[in-house]
Each structure stands twice: as C-alpha cells, then as structure tokens.
Design a protein around this motif. Structure first.
Motif, PDB file in Angstrom:
ATOM      1  N   ASN A 121      -7.658   8.271  -1.772  1.00  0.00           N
ATOM      2  CA  ASN A 121      -7.005   7.907  -3.020  1.00  0.00           C
ATOM      3  C   ASN A 121      -5.488   7.955  -2.826  1.00  0.00           C
ATOM      4  OD1 ASN A 121      -6.002   7.672  -5.605  1.00  0.00           O
ATOM      5  ND2 ASN A 121      -7.326   9.235  -6.485  1.00  0.00           N
ATOM      6  N   GLU A 123      -3.137   7.813  -4.980  1.00  0.00           N
ATOM      7  CA  GLU A 123      -2.458   8.574  -6.041  1.00  0.00           C
ATOM      8  C   GLU A 123      -2.313  10.056  -5.707  1.00  0.00           C
ATOM      9  OE1 GLU A 123      -4.685   7.723  -9.551  1.00  0.00           O
ATOM     10  OE2 GLU A 123      -3.878   5.703  -9.721  1.00  0.00           O
ATOM     11  N   ARG A 143       4.989   3.411  -6.243  1.00  0.00           N
ATOM     12  CA  ARG A 143       4.151   3.000  -7.384  1.00  0.00           C
ATOM     13  C   ARG A 143       2.694   3.395  -7.184  1.00  0.00           C
ATOM     14  NH1 ARG A 143       5.961  -3.147  -8.137  1.00  0.00           N
ATOM     15  NH2 ARG A 143       5.373  -3.070  -5.983  1.00  0.00           N
ATOM     16  N   TYR A 144       2.291   3.587  -5.922  1.00  0.00           N
ATOM     17  CA  TYR A 144       0.888   3.853  -5.614  1.00  0.00           C
ATOM     18  C   TYR A 144       0.635   5.264  -5.087  1.00  0.00           C
ATOM     19  CZ  TYR A 144       0.926  -1.230  -5.763  1.00  0.00           C
ATOM     20  OH  TYR A 144       1.105  -2.526  -6.152  1.00  0.00           O
ATOM     21  N   LYS A 146       1.483   9.407  -4.111  1.00  0.00           N
ATOM     22  CA  LYS A 146       2.044  10.646  -4.651  1.00  0.00           C
ATOM     23  C   LYS A 146       3.464  10.857  -4.122  1.00  0.00           C
ATOM     24  CE  LYS A 146       1.088  15.273  -3.379  1.00  0.00           C
ATOM     25  NZ  LYS A 146       0.103  16.313  -3.102  1.00  0.00           N
TER      26      LYS A 146
END
Length: 151
Positions: A121, A123, A143-144, A146
C-alpha cells in the motif's frame, strides 16, 4: 543486462548461459557476476566497455535497499531513461528489475504496478530514491506515498 539468481543455483562456469536464458547477448558481450550476500543471491550482468570495476545500477540499488526505513522497502533510480527498482519486505528481497521509461509518469506506472503485484500500500509506504528527483516529480510521489526520501 542482468539477472539475479539464488546463490545455491549459481554456477560460475554457466554464468553466460544463465544470462542468455533471459536476455539477448551479443557475441562480444562480456558477462561477469557479483555476490549479493544480504539476499543470498548472485547478480549476473554484462560489462559495459572494458571496465573491470563497472557494476550495474541495480547492484547499487540492492546494496542500499536495506538502509530504507520501514518494513516495506522501495528504492528507485532513473538513469538514462531506465528505471531501476528494488523492493524488499524486511530482509526478504521481492523485486529487482529495470524498465525502459520515457518520462516520470511511466516510471510511476511501473512502481505502482510492482506495488500492486506484491500488495504493498503506497499510503503507508516510504519510497526512497538514489538518483536526483526533481521537485515536481517528488510532489507527484507525495500524493501517493507516506513519505519520499532521497538516499
């Protein structure tokens, strides 16, 4: 050109044939190898020019990958229209590859495709870069992901 093989399957006498199974080699291509002990693997690659000290960028990625923070490790660089990508979970290598890219959007596509394949993931992941990352490209990644870190 390169391939990575588990150490237990590596035979130095067969390194050219092993690489030829996954890449098209020229008659004069010089093939050599280097051990990657942290992943119990051997990197087999073609030497560019006459340099006996040359190692491909993927070697540098694999060497630096353990220094990435977090459990899911993602390390990239773009050199000469080629994305080099290494991914590991903890101490287990899950991907070492390179892709021809014409722009940063294409590089992002390959990164996200690899992450989807291994169910990572973005994020909750930190992505690390060895090569210089422009401000616009870095903002695109933020933007995508962490976090985005330059090694």
């Amino acid at each position: 050109m390169f391939t990575l093989v588990p150490s237990q399957f590596f035979n130095p006498a067969e390194e050219r044939n092993t690489l030829a199974e996954v890449a098209e080699l020229g008659e004069n291509d010089v093939v050599t190898h280097v051990e990657i002990p942290q992943y119990d693997a051997v990197l087999i690659y073609t030497v560019e020019g006459d340099s006996s000290v040359y190692v491909p960028e993927i070697y540098r990625i694999l060497e630096a990958l353990p220094s990435c923070p977090e459990y899911n490790k993602i390390l990239c660089s773009i050199i000469d229209d080629r994305l080099y990508l290494g991914m590991a979970q903890g101490n287990s290598l899950i991907l070492a590859n390179s892709y021809c890219v014409k722009d940063f959007t294409t590089a992002e596509y390959y990164i996200f495709l690899a992450m989807k394949t291994f169910q990572l993931n973005p994020e909750v992941s930190v992505i690390c870069w060895r090569s210089k990352l422009g401000a616009e490209d870095e903002m695109s990644l933020y933007r995508y992901f962490k976090s985005v870190e330059q090694l």
